[in-house]
Design a protein around this motif. Sequence first.
Motif, PDB file in Angstrom:
ATOM      1  N   ASP A 180     -11.606   1.059 -30.562  1.00  0.00           N
ATOM      2  CA  ASP A 180     -13.001   1.135 -31.007  1.00  0.00           C
ATOM      3  C   ASP A 180     -13.678   2.418 -30.520  1.00  0.00           C
ATOM      4  O   ASP A 180     -14.435   3.050 -31.256  1.00  0.00           O
ATOM      5  CB  ASP A 180     -13.795  -0.079 -30.514  1.00  0.00           C
ATOM      6  CG  ASP A 180     -13.471  -1.346 -31.282  1.00  0.00           C
ATOM      7  OD1 ASP A 180     -12.784  -1.267 -32.329  1.00  0.00           O
ATOM      8  OD2 ASP A 180     -13.914  -2.421 -30.837  1.00  0.00           O
ATOM      9  N   GLN A 183     -16.933  -7.714 -25.247  1.00  0.00           N
ATOM     10  CA  GLN A 183     -15.572  -8.221 -25.152  1.00  0.00           C
ATOM     11  C   GLN A 183     -15.570  -9.642 -24.608  1.00  0.00           C
ATOM     12  O   GLN A 183     -16.075  -9.887 -23.509  1.00  0.00           O
ATOM     13  CB  GLN A 183     -14.742  -7.326 -24.230  1.00  0.00           C
ATOM     14  CG  GLN A 183     -13.314  -7.748 -24.101  1.00  0.00           C
ATOM     15  CD  GLN A 183     -12.559  -7.645 -25.417  1.00  0.00           C
ATOM     16  OE1 GLN A 183     -12.539  -6.608 -26.051  1.00  0.00           O
ATOM     17  NE2 GLN A 183     -11.968  -8.741 -25.846  1.00  0.00           N
ATOM     18  N   CYS A 214     -15.120   5.342 -32.965  1.00  0.00           N
ATOM     19  CA  CYS A 214     -16.513   5.790 -32.888  1.00  0.00           C
ATOM     20  C   CYS A 214     -16.565   7.303 -32.679  1.00  0.00           C
ATOM     21  O   CYS A 214     -17.351   8.002 -33.317  1.00  0.00           O
ATOM     22  CB  CYS A 214     -17.233   5.059 -31.762  1.00  0.00           C
ATOM     23  SG  CYS A 214     -18.990   5.441 -31.646  1.00  0.00           S
ATOM     24  N   VAL A 223     -20.183  -0.550 -24.562  1.00  0.00           N
ATOM     25  CA  VAL A 223     -19.081  -1.485 -24.347  1.00  0.00           C
ATOM     26  C   VAL A 223     -19.399  -2.336 -23.122  1.00  0.00           C
ATOM     27  O   VAL A 223     -19.743  -1.813 -22.067  1.00  0.00           O
ATOM     28  CB  VAL A 223     -17.749  -0.726 -24.134  1.00  0.00           C
ATOM     29  CG1 VAL A 223     -16.612  -1.705 -23.909  1.00  0.00           C
ATOM     30  CG2 VAL A 223     -17.460   0.184 -25.321  1.00  0.00           C
ATOM     31  N   GLU A 258      -7.804  -2.821 -27.663  1.00  0.00           N
ATOM     32  CA  GLU A 258      -8.830  -2.935 -28.707  1.00  0.00           C
ATOM     33  C   GLU A 258     -10.055  -2.092 -28.365  1.00  0.00           C
ATOM     34  O   GLU A 258     -10.642  -1.447 -29.231  1.00  0.00           O
ATOM     35  CB  GLU A 258      -9.228  -4.398 -28.885  1.00  0.00           C
ATOM     36  CG  GLU A 258      -8.128  -5.264 -29.456  1.00  0.00           C
ATOM     37  CD  GLU A 258      -8.453  -6.748 -29.365  1.00  0.00           C
ATOM     38  OE1 GLU A 258      -9.523  -7.117 -28.827  1.00  0.00           O
ATOM     39  OE2 GLU A 258      -7.616  -7.546 -29.821  1.00  0.00           O
ATOM     40  N   GLU A 259     -10.431  -2.097 -27.100  1.00  0.00           N
ATOM     41  CA  GLU A 259     -11.584  -1.313 -26.649  1.00  0.00           C
ATOM     42  C   GLU A 259     -11.337   0.176 -26.875  1.00  0.00           C
ATOM     43  O   GLU A 259     -12.205   0.888 -27.387  1.00  0.00           O
ATOM     44  CB  GLU A 259     -11.828  -1.600 -25.173  1.00  0.00           C
ATOM     45  CG  GLU A 259     -13.036  -0.934 -24.584  1.00  0.00           C
ATOM     46  CD  GLU A 259     -13.214  -1.326 -23.123  1.00  0.00           C
ATOM     47  OE1 GLU A 259     -13.274  -0.401 -22.283  1.00  0.00           O
ATOM     48  OE2 GLU A 259     -13.293  -2.523 -22.816  1.00  0.00           O
ATOM     49  N   ARG A 282     -20.171  -3.420 -28.351  1.00  0.00           N
ATOM     50  CA  ARG A 282     -18.936  -4.213 -28.333  1.00  0.00           C
ATOM     51  C   ARG A 282     -19.008  -5.121 -27.113  1.00  0.00           C
ATOM     52  O   ARG A 282     -19.060  -4.651 -25.983  1.00  0.00           O
ATOM     53  CB  ARG A 282     -17.734  -3.305 -28.217  1.00  0.00           C
ATOM     54  CG  ARG A 282     -16.425  -4.033 -28.198  1.00  0.00           C
ATOM     55  CD  ARG A 282     -15.273  -3.029 -28.078  1.00  0.00           C
ATOM     56  NE  ARG A 282     -14.107  -3.440 -28.790  1.00  0.00           N
ATOM     57  CZ  ARG A 282     -13.316  -4.429 -28.423  1.00  0.00           C
ATOM     58  NH1 ARG A 282     -13.589  -5.108 -27.330  1.00  0.00           N
ATOM     59  NH2 ARG A 282     -12.267  -4.754 -29.130  1.00  0.00           N
ATOM     60  N   SER A 312     -22.082   4.160 -28.619  1.00  0.00           N
ATOM     61  CA  SER A 312     -21.219   2.992 -28.547  1.00  0.00           C
ATOM     62  C   SER A 312     -21.348   2.406 -27.148  1.00  0.00           C
ATOM     63  O   SER A 312     -21.064   3.079 -26.157  1.00  0.00           O
ATOM     64  CB  SER A 312     -19.767   3.384 -28.822  1.00  0.00           C
ATOM     65  OG  SER A 312     -18.922   2.268 -28.700  1.00  0.00           O
TER      66      SER A 312
END
Length: 104
Positions: free
Chosen positions: A92, A72, A96, A37, A88-89, A70, A35
């Motif tokens: 997620d 943002q 994951c 970010v 939200e982060e 992701r 994942s």
Amino acid sequence: MSDDGSVDDPDQFQTRLAYSPLHNLRSGAAWPDTSIVTGDHGARVVSGHSCKFAAALQAAQSGDAPTLIRIQARGAHGAGKPTANPIEEAADIWACLARSLDFS
């Protein structure tokens, strides 16, 4: 450059290359769930670099683990994010992790 060195200096370039996630991907490996970010307004990490790494990891992947990214909106490193962004982060990231560890 003060943290990581400059690619214009041959010695510093070799050091940076040695720990570059992008340049150390090996095709045919079964990479784990990943994942990534990033924020679309990052001054330290341009979101395009994260996209490039995600694409390279997907191309190198021989297993079935997902590569998620992701990006943002209005996001960047550190302070100044709207309150909803880190919530939200985190959701997620936990989702994951739960998938990776096969939580049911």
